[in-house]
Design an enzyme around this catalytic site. Structure first.
Site, PDB file in Angstrom:
ATOM      1  N   SER A 182      -4.339  -5.089  -8.326  1.00 37.82           N
ATOM      2  CA  SER A 182      -4.985  -6.303  -7.486  1.00 37.82           C
ATOM      3  C   SER A 182      -6.854  -5.907  -6.729  1.00 37.82           C
ATOM      4  O   SER A 182      -6.897  -4.510  -7.889  1.00 37.82           O
ATOM      5  CB  SER A 182      -4.407  -5.936  -6.284  1.00 37.82           C
ATOM      6  OG  SER A 182      -5.493  -6.810  -4.721  1.00 37.82           O
ATOM      7  N   THR A 194      11.102 -14.961  -7.807  1.00 40.88           N
ATOM      8  CA  THR A 194      10.139 -16.592  -7.231  1.00 40.88           C
ATOM      9  C   THR A 194       8.710 -15.177  -7.726  1.00 40.88           C
ATOM     10  O   THR A 194       8.096 -14.657  -8.403  1.00 40.88           O
ATOM     11  CB  THR A 194      10.237 -16.337  -5.461  1.00 40.88           C
ATOM     12  OG1 THR A 194       9.643 -17.191  -5.313  1.00 40.88           O
ATOM     13  CG2 THR A 194      10.068 -15.233  -4.868  1.00 40.88           C
ATOM     14  N   ALA A 227      11.746 -10.894 -10.115  1.00 45.14           N
ATOM     15  CA  ALA A 227      11.287 -12.045 -10.943  1.00 45.14           C
ATOM     16  C   ALA A 227      12.502 -13.329 -10.086  1.00 45.14           C
ATOM     17  O   ALA A 227      12.064 -13.613 -10.911  1.00 45.14           O
ATOM     18  CB  ALA A 227      12.151 -11.865 -12.019  1.00 45.14           C
ATOM     19  N   TYR A 240      -2.597  -1.167   1.690  1.00 46.56           N
ATOM     20  CA  TYR A 240      -1.716  -1.926   0.485  1.00 46.56           C
ATOM     21  C   TYR A 240      -3.062  -1.459  -0.159  1.00 46.56           C
ATOM     22  O   TYR A 240      -2.740  -2.001  -1.622  1.00 46.56           O
ATOM     23  CB  TYR A 240      -2.497  -3.343   1.263  1.00 46.56           C
ATOM     24  CG  TYR A 240      -2.056  -4.404  -0.551  1.00 46.56           C
ATOM     25  CD1 TYR A 240      -0.924  -5.115  -0.664  1.00 46.56           C
ATOM     26  CD2 TYR A 240      -3.445  -4.964  -0.458  1.00 46.56           C
ATOM     27  CE1 TYR A 240      -0.536  -6.163  -1.973  1.00 46.56           C
ATOM     28  CE2 TYR A 240      -2.911  -5.681  -2.199  1.00 46.56           C
ATOM     29  CZ  TYR A 240      -1.748  -6.240  -2.061  1.00 46.56           C
ATOM     30  OH  TYR A 240      -2.062  -6.743  -3.504  1.00 46.56           O
TER      31      TYR A 240
END
Length: 360
Positions: free
Chosen positions: A174, A48, A46, A200
């Site tokens: 995602s 950025t 949290a 990923y």
């Protein structure tokens, strides 16, 4: 003069299409005006990006905000900024490194001791397309941070979430999950050549499968869990991608790419929507593309894989040995199948360099 008409028109058409595409990609702002006075919210990563803006918006709505961050200097500065801009004094920074199971356990213990309730847990922190680094415990960095870290944290906080029900868990996934696949024989990339993109995508598929399995195990508890793809957002998450690594891409393609992405402030609204929207009360086990419910990729609907991932993850982070796997599996048949698999991973003994795992 007429010779300029065609190029100007073409440019206008391209620009117009880009604006329309951006509007489509970015979605919009959370339509709910709900406030969350008296509710405690935990946001990982949290300091950025999306995490910071999510914390800011939920603080503006009256929540008691716990910001879990690896970099405490940045986290304290972000918390101070949010307190000043929202005039909400209940915004706190707490140390949390998702690349360390020790840190995760210490954070969870602090929450259990200091907080009376946990109403909303937003698993936001992440790392994307980094080199073949390892976590403190020897896990692949992307699988370890994006999935295992949040898997452990969520399980450790389940009792507090149940006590605070109705409560919500939001997992940031995602669109990349659609090309992800789980290699249960080598989740940590010890046997095959490392592919940062596939690593990923695997971690993001794990996020969606974890959401699906957790929702089943939490049936009847009053705790809901959903996954969300926040859209294409301009954050530091893509620092390791080719767009940022190549001078040509950064200088030439960067400006065009910026036309299609949204700001972190707008990128936070899907998380906020899942956290506060009245219409989502009781809704669980779903996947959202920005603020629209969508069916995830076929491999993300595989209940057997979801169960197997849960059992493997429990063993890897040590929950199974401690009898802390949190919830029972309603599908005994699926559990038996998972128990017959061999999740043992040969974890590297020489962990790679540490990486900031929050606020990316």
């Amino acid at each position: 003069m007429s010779r300029y008409i065609l190029p100007v028109s073409a440019f206008g058409a391209v620009f117009g299409c880009a604006v329309l595409l951006k509007d489509h990609v970015t979605g919009g702002r959370c339509p709910s005006k709900a406030t969350i006075n008296g509710k405690t919210v935990i946001v990982t990563g949290a300091n950025t990006g999306i995490g910071k803006e999510t914390a800011r918006e939920l603080a503006r709505r009256g929540g008691r905000i716990i910001m879990g961050c690896r970099n405490m200097e940045k986290c304290e500065a972000a918390a101070k900024e949010i307190r000043g801009k929202t005039l909400n004094p209940h915004v706190y920074a707490r140390p949390l490194d998702l690349a360390s199971t020790k840190s995760i356990r210490e954070f969870a213990e602090t929450i259990k001791q200091e907080e009376q309730r946990v109403d909303i847990l937003i698993n936001n922190a992440g790392v994307m397309r980094c080199p073949a680094w390892k976590t403190e415990d020897g896990f692949d960095m992307q699988f370890g941070v994006n999935h295992l870290g949040h898997f452990l944290l969520t399980n450790l906080l389940l009792d507090k979430l149940k006590e605070s029900a109705p409560s919500r868990v939001i997992n940031l996934a995602s669109l990349a999950h659609i090309v992800g696949k789980l290699d249960f024989e080598d989740l940590n990339w010890e046997k095959k050549k490392f592919d940062t993109k596939q690593a990923y995508c695997q971690s993001k598929l794990a996020n969606v499968l974890f959401t699906r399995e957790l929702a089943k195990r939490l049936q009847g508890t009053g705790v809901t869990v959903n996954a969300v793809h926040p859209g294409v957002v301009a954050t530091e998450l893509g620092r390791y991608t080719s767009l940022h690594q190549s001078q040509f891409s950064s200088s030439v393609l960067g400006p065009f790419f910026s036309l299609l992405v949204k700001s972190p402030a707008l990128g936070a609204h899907p998380s906020v929507y899942l956290a506060v929207s009245e219409e989502l009360e009781g809704v669980t086990g779903r996947y959202y593309d920005v603020m629209t419910e969508k069916e995830p990729a076929p491999q993300a609907l595989d209940d057997e894989a979801a169960c197997r991932l849960w059992e493997v993850s429990s063993r890897l982070v040590g929950l199974e040995q401690e009898g802390q796997s949190g919830t029972s599996n309603p599908s005994a048949e699926s559990q038996n199948k998972a128990a017959q698999t061999n999740p043992a991973q040969t974890l590297g003994q020489n962990a790679g360099p540490a990486v900031s795992t929050v606020g990316l």
